[in-house]
Design an enzyme around this catalytic site. Structure first.
Site, PDB file in Angstrom:
ATOM      1  N   GLY A 620       0.833  -1.196   0.000  1.00 59.88           N
ATOM      2  CA  GLY A 620       0.000   0.000   0.000  1.00 59.88           C
ATOM      3  C   GLY A 620       0.862   1.237   0.000  1.00 59.88           C
ATOM      4  O   GLY A 620       2.081   1.185  -0.197  1.00 59.88           O
ATOM      5  N   ASP A 738     -11.530   8.237   3.938  1.00 59.41           N
ATOM      6  CA  ASP A 738     -10.868   7.795   2.707  1.00 59.41           C
ATOM      7  C   ASP A 738     -11.702   6.715   2.006  1.00 59.41           C
ATOM      8  O   ASP A 738     -11.198   5.649   1.664  1.00 59.41           O
ATOM      9  CB  ASP A 738      -9.457   7.273   3.026  1.00 59.41           C
TER      10      ASP A 738
END
Length: 879
Positions: A620, A738
């Site tokens: 990520g 998010d």
């Protein structure tokens, strides 16, 4: 030489007593209280009392759910039970089912629509003058007036009027039978008195309530309040509350009384006492147990006197409590090998297998005991007791006067005992022989324990005598050690430590995870034999698991020096040397934040905290995601790592880590079927990690391409479920920040969506990449988020709206060549209509998307539940 004061026995004893009380009142308070709770539980279990034969329980158990249907049941089922109990002659009913929301039969909505269509159509003019007008939508409302009689004959009215009147009557009958709330209300109104549940949120209110409680609730408030001990000024008041959930009006107006079911638990999570009274702003409300006991005694709320700081008077029955009006319940044991209370299955009573006449003259408590329905709590007699059973014990404790009390003089008596024990340790114990001192101390401890149990089981009095007993035991041991000077004999210098001592200390340090200290101790052991080399070998493996390969290399090298042929020492030494020179997770030279963890074939699998790392799943923005396993329970987890040391400056790292664990704790409390469950969070060297539910699925990114779009109905279900998950999180005070397709995991096998990475965006708010760009996905950010303003749940709903648009059309609603242009469009320009990009979409979706992407917060969806409802309505139109 003159003896110094700190070496005297009396000074040592008093110093120990002082340290003892400091520990009791600070870090060891919970441990010492645990002894008292244990003795209390033993006393309760050893007290033989017969419960009230006027209390019975009807259990909504697993058998009932299998027989009647899945929970929750229609309210006409509960109405039928109330009717049965009325016919059987029950005295009162304690209904622990929460009627906080209206329940409407799906057919009622259709009947109302049919009635409205007739009322607003030309058919209404065909009613005969004496005909019955169509009933109003509310079955309790009077019928609408019949239309005026026309002056001219009307053959159509003469022909169809009677049929229309018959239709009106059938509609009225259907409304009456399908209004399950009204059916239940009518049953309760007929009796016996039904005590309904209130549910308070305990906490200190900061202001005044928005509005007073409904009058049908306030009728149960306790108005007789006396303060004979100046409790108000000393703060000895019932627990305050900030909010309350109440039954709906149609049912609440028929209740014979109301009481709260709010669990007030002991510090270990057990249910030992009942909050007889809670304070809601300026009003006091009884517990359900107190309200039921009043019904059993034919008393009303005005017959209950609240004595602040003392207790409650229920008619002529005085109930002693703590200053906060908590009553310590008695929990009844088995009576002749049978359960203390008659507990009948709801299904057996409902089908009249158990005759309702069994409940004649009894207070009947109806509640759930089925697994997964409701929340059970530990009690002194059971590790898990359903609220209905706890309520039965509490009501019987009141009616039988079996509750426990602490006398007014209890605190002074306990303090006197502590003073006497301190005097014994300081003055008497040093002058007694060791044998006699041991006998006296053991006898005194046994007497204290016996006295506490005897008072609990015999007189229902609770004197807390375990603290004096613990002071006596620990003080005796301390003074004995001082007398024999064992402490000084055990204090060995590092030069005089024996080999066996070093070996045992090394094992102890290794067991506690202090590997460096263990290595220091093992190195001092002489002579070196194969058993010691075995210990060192295992220590080196522990260093490997902690990824401290340079230290593992040192241990293996030491073993090789002592015995070059020991096991596979040459291979282990070479492998550790190679790994110690390799950049691993957290290394500064990796191309990815944190590098990549080395998973050498055939080697010891590395550990993150207590988790064994199995394989890498992906990378990520701030770290790597691994598949791991919790060896203790053999559970597979996903481990997301974050190399915070590379993303934040040294001066802000401490606050970032604090925020990381605070956000992880907040997200870990979320428990929703569409939110990924977080199990654990921890720190390993320069890594922070989160262990969470392992999902066999993939994110929604693959379905955002025009050639790979999901069916419209499936997209609407996915986003509606996601909106429900966000609504739940927002109600818990958690904002995601998010939301995007990459953070929505789709399990295709079960068609379930899971929202991931709660709290991660908050942690990375101040993180910047090496080029200075803020981490995140601007295409999905709300206008207020891009502007750096404080955001709430509505920002998540904007991001979800962007995701919905992309999943339906294969395109983002806002596109631009530069970051600045994109941010300007999101904040100022309207998005293209979804049906413009994809003409085959239902036109009704435009309104839903437009409201989700509103730039004005006041016009945007306020809650995820509203968005979910609109999406499901649109989904029904698509199917």
């Amino acid at each position: 030489m003159k003896e110094r004061i700190w070496s005297k026995d009396w000074f040592a004893a008093l110093a120990f007593v002082f340290v003892f009380f400091v520990l009791v009142s600070t870090i060891l308070q919970g441990a010492f209280e645990g002894f008292e709770r244990y003795m209390y539980d033993v006393g309760v279990r050893s007290r033989e009392r017969a419960p009230s034969d006027k209390v019975a329980v009807i259990a909504i158990d697993d058998e009932s759910i299998r027989a009647i249907g899945r929970w929750p049941w229609p309210r006409n089922v509960h109405a039928a039970m109330v009717d049965l109990l009325r016919e059987g002659g029950a005295k009162a009913v304690g209904n622990t089912i929460l009627y906080f929301e209206a329940q409407e039969d799906p057919g009622l909505a259709y009947i109302n629509e049919i009635g409205t269509l007739i009322e607003t159509s030309p058919l209404a003019e065909l009613r005969p003058p004496a005909g019955v007008a169509s009933p109003a939508a509310d079955p309790a409302a009077p019928p609408a007036p019949a239309p005026a009689v026309p002056s001219q004959p009307n053959p159509a009215r003469d022909r169809y009027g009677p049929t229309l009147a018959a239709i009106d009557r059938k509609i009225a009958e259907a409304r009456g039978s399908l209004s399950v709330d009204k059916v239940l209300a009518d049953a309760m109104r007929a009796g016996p008195p039904n005590v309904l549940a209130l549910e308070f949120a305990v906490g200190q209110p900061l202001g005044r309530p928005d509005k007073p409680l409904p009058e049908y609730v306030r009728k149960s408030a306790l108005t007789r309040v006396v303060d004979r001990v100046n409790a108000r000024s000393s703060g000895n008041l019932p627990y305050p509350t900030t909010s309350v959930s109440v039954p709906i009006e149609s049912i609440g107006q028929t209740a014979g009384g109301m009481g709260h079911l709010t669990p007030v638990l002991d510090t270990d999570g057990s249910y030992r006492f009942d909050a007889l009274v809670l304070q809601h702003f300026d009003e006091l409300y009884p517990s359900m147990a107190l309200a039921l006991a009043a019904q059993a005694l034919n008393l009303k709320p005005e017959d209950i006197e609240v004595r602040l700081g003392e207790g409650v008077a229920l008619g002529n029955l005085e109930i002693g409590t703590t200053p906060a009006l908590l009553m310590y319940n008695h929990y009844y044991g088995e009576q002749g090998g049978r359960a203390p209370f008659t507990v009948d299955s709801f299904a057996d009573v409902f089908t009249e297998k158990v005759p309702a006449s069994n409940f004649a003259g009894k207070t009947v408590i109806i509640g759930a005991t089925a697994q997964g329905v409701g929340v059970a709590f530990p009690s002194p007699v059971s590790p898990s007791m359903a609220p209905a059973l706890t309520l039965a014990h509490t009501v019987s404790s009141i009616l039988q006067q079996d509750f426990y009390t602490r006398p007014d003089w209890a605190g002074w008596f306990e303090l006197l005992l502590l003073v006497l024990i301190a005097a014994y340790l300081a003055a008497a114990l040093p002058r007694l022989s060791p044998g006699l001192a041991g006998v006296l101390t053991a006898g005194a401890v046994a007497l204290l324990a016996f006295t506490e149990l005897a008072l609990l089981s015999g007189s229902a009095l609770w004197l807390k005598l375990m603290l004096p007993a613990l002071l006596l035991v620990t003080g005796h041991l301390f003074m004995t050690v001082k007398r024999l000077r064992i402490t000084e004999k055990l204090k060995l210098s590092s030069e005089a430590e024996g080999s066996e001592s070093n070996k045992m200390l090394g094992l102890a340090f290794q067991g506690q995870g202090q590997l460096d200290m263990a290595w220091e101790k093992f190195r001092r052991v002489q002579p070196v034999d194969d058993k010691l080399l075995d210990l060192m070998y295992n220590l080196a493996l522990d260093f490997e698991r902690k990824r401290q390969h340079n230290k593992a290399e040192s241990v293996f090298a030491h073993i090789a020096k002592e015995n070059p042929k020991f096991r596979d020492i040459a291979e282990k030494t070479a492998r550790s040397k190679k790994l110690s020179e390799t950049v691993i997770l957290g290394g500064g030279g990796g191309s990815h934040p944190g590098g990549t963890m080395v998973l050498a074939p055939g080697g010891e699998k590395p550990m993150l905290g207590r988790y064994q790392v199995e394989k890498e799943l992906g990378k990520g923005a701030m770290g790597v995601v691994y598949m791991g396993k919790d060896p203790k329970i053999n559970r597979i987890v996903a481990i997301k790592t974050m190399a915070l040391t590379q993303e934040f400056e040294r001066d802000e790292l401490a606050s970032v880590k604090e925020r990381f664990f605070r956000e992880a704790e907040t997200a870990g409390r979320l428990n929703h079927p569409n939110i990924v469950q977080m199990y654990d969070a921890g720190e390993e060297h320069d890594l922070c990690f989160i262990a969470m539910e392992f999902l066999k699925g993939h994110d929604l990114v693959r379905y955002t391409k025009p050639a790979a779009l999901l069916p419209v109905a499936e997209v609407l279900k996915i986003v509606a479920d996601s909106a429900d998950a966000l609504d739940y999180a927002h109600q818990q005070g958690v904002v995601h920040r998010d939301i995007k397709p990459a953070n929505l995991m789709y399990l295709e096998a079960t068609k379930v969506i899971k929202v991931t990475d709660f709290g991660i965006a908050r942690i990375t708010d101040s993180s910047k990449t090496k080029t200075g760009m803020v981490l995140g996905t601007p295409s999905y950010m709300s206008p207020e988020q891009l502007a750096g303003k404080k955001v709430d749940g509505r920002s998540d709903l904007f991001s979800l709206g962007v995701t919905l648009y992309q999943l339906l059309t294969g395109s983002l609603p806002f596109l631009a060549d530069s970051m600045a242009t994109l941010m300007f469009k999101i904040a100022n320009e309207p998005h293209p209509q979804a049906t413009t990009v994809r003409p085959d979409l239902p036109a009704g979706l435009n309104a839903v998307i437009d409201r989700a992407l509103e730039k004005d917060l006041a016009k945007r969806y306020a809650r995820g539940s509203e968005l979910a409802a609109d999406l499901r309505a649109a989904m029904r139109a698509v199917q």
